[in-house]
Design an enzyme around this catalytic site. Sequence first.
Site, PDB file in Angstrom:
ATOM      1  NE  ARG A  96     -44.482 -25.373  50.021  1.00  0.00           N
ATOM      2  CZ  ARG A  96     -44.444 -24.111  50.443  1.00  0.00           C
ATOM      3  NH1 ARG A  96     -45.260 -23.710  51.406  1.00  0.00           N
ATOM      4  NH2 ARG A  96     -43.619 -23.247  49.902  1.00  0.00           N
ATOM      5  CD  GLU A 147     -43.547 -28.647  47.918  1.00  0.00           C
ATOM      6  OE1 GLU A 147     -44.678 -29.112  48.173  1.00  0.00           O
ATOM      7  OE2 GLU A 147     -43.344 -27.671  47.203  1.00  0.00           O
ATOM      8  CB  SER A 170     -39.488 -25.573  47.022  1.00  0.00           C
ATOM      9  OG  SER A 170     -39.422 -24.197  47.253  1.00  0.00           O
TER      10      SER A 170
END
Length: 348
Positions: free
Chosen positions: A168, A336, A241
């Site tokens: 990520r 995130e 997420s």
Amino acid sequence: MTQFPDIRENIELVGLNTLHVPARARFFVEVRSAEELVQSLDWAAAENYEVLILGGGSNLVFAGDFAGLVVRLAIPGRRWEHIEDQSATLVLGAGESWHESVLYAAGAGYRGIENLALIPGTAGAAPVQNIGAYGVELCDCLESVTALDRKTSELVVLNNAECRFAYRDSLFKQTPGRYVITEIRLGLSRSRPLVLGYRDLQEYLGDTPDCDLNPLQVAEAIMAIRRRKLPDPAILPNVGSFFKNPVVDVGSFESLRERHPDIVAYPQKQGVKLAAAWLIDQSGWKGFRNARVGVHNRQALVLINHSEGVGTDILELAATIRESVVKRFGVTLEMEPGIVGEPVTGHS
Ligand code: EPU
């Protein structure tokens, strides 16, 4: 004919972010080519306005209005390059829908991105957070990106290593504002092995032998699995997420496991990755909701805007969840999505 850049003023962004929170852009422009992008950025620089590059709006939270220029990247284009016997390069304009591109590649028999079906957002945004799901990350097949380097105002081609991909994470996250991706190149193959090891996928596919599967069938399986667990942003607004799965050192993991023998974790090259969804779930948040926002009842890692929530409602809930996870497990969750805009009091 309208002159470019066609800058519009005071534009509502509620329909341009998948959390569906209200926010206004002081200025807004949609660009369909690298030239239009340069012109728009030049305009903002001349007027001394900050710029926000917007793709599908599926990985950000508007804390409030944006006082500068929002540039919606809508650069179209899908083409094949270097077609050989078994391999080919798929070139995608930054504004192409990611999911449609997955179906296009898989439908043509090319393997590589089928596990990334149904991830919302655009092709140009995919490298920024190195999208990943079901055992595959974008960096596994990304050959290069073309990006406008705002430091030099030139288009540059960055290869996979130069993109500094990690879980990520990427160069584009590490140097915010510097690069604007205009095009991506994916190295796909008709013969590379399908990645079917993820538990949910194995359970779904049952006894079907790998050799009987084509990439479109895998994409369809992924879509069915995602639909079972993850909310459709068009129905329950969300950004996927909300936190990364945290990585802790082996010592901390061992002491956590002593206290919580059921903890869900995956060993990494360095440290141990914990399932953030499990930490949040165990802290009692799954299915929680207040008047406006909440936590999904089938995946605790997904926050939902149930009813006209604003960005700060979501951010306050996220902060409370983080605090309770720290208190219970001593683990700090990292958000995130990115946060943009100034908190406002006008929306309620
Ligand atoms: N779990 C719970 N409670 C829940 C959900 C999950 O305890 O409510 C536990 C289960 O034991 C499960 C484990 O957590 O086995 C992991 O859950 P899951 O397989 O759903 O994956 P995840 O780690 O929560 C990651 C990605 C997802 C991606 C899936 C599948 C991150 C931050 N998220 O989620 O990506 O779809 O794996 O590969 O890495 C996204 O980034 O937006 C996203 C949806």
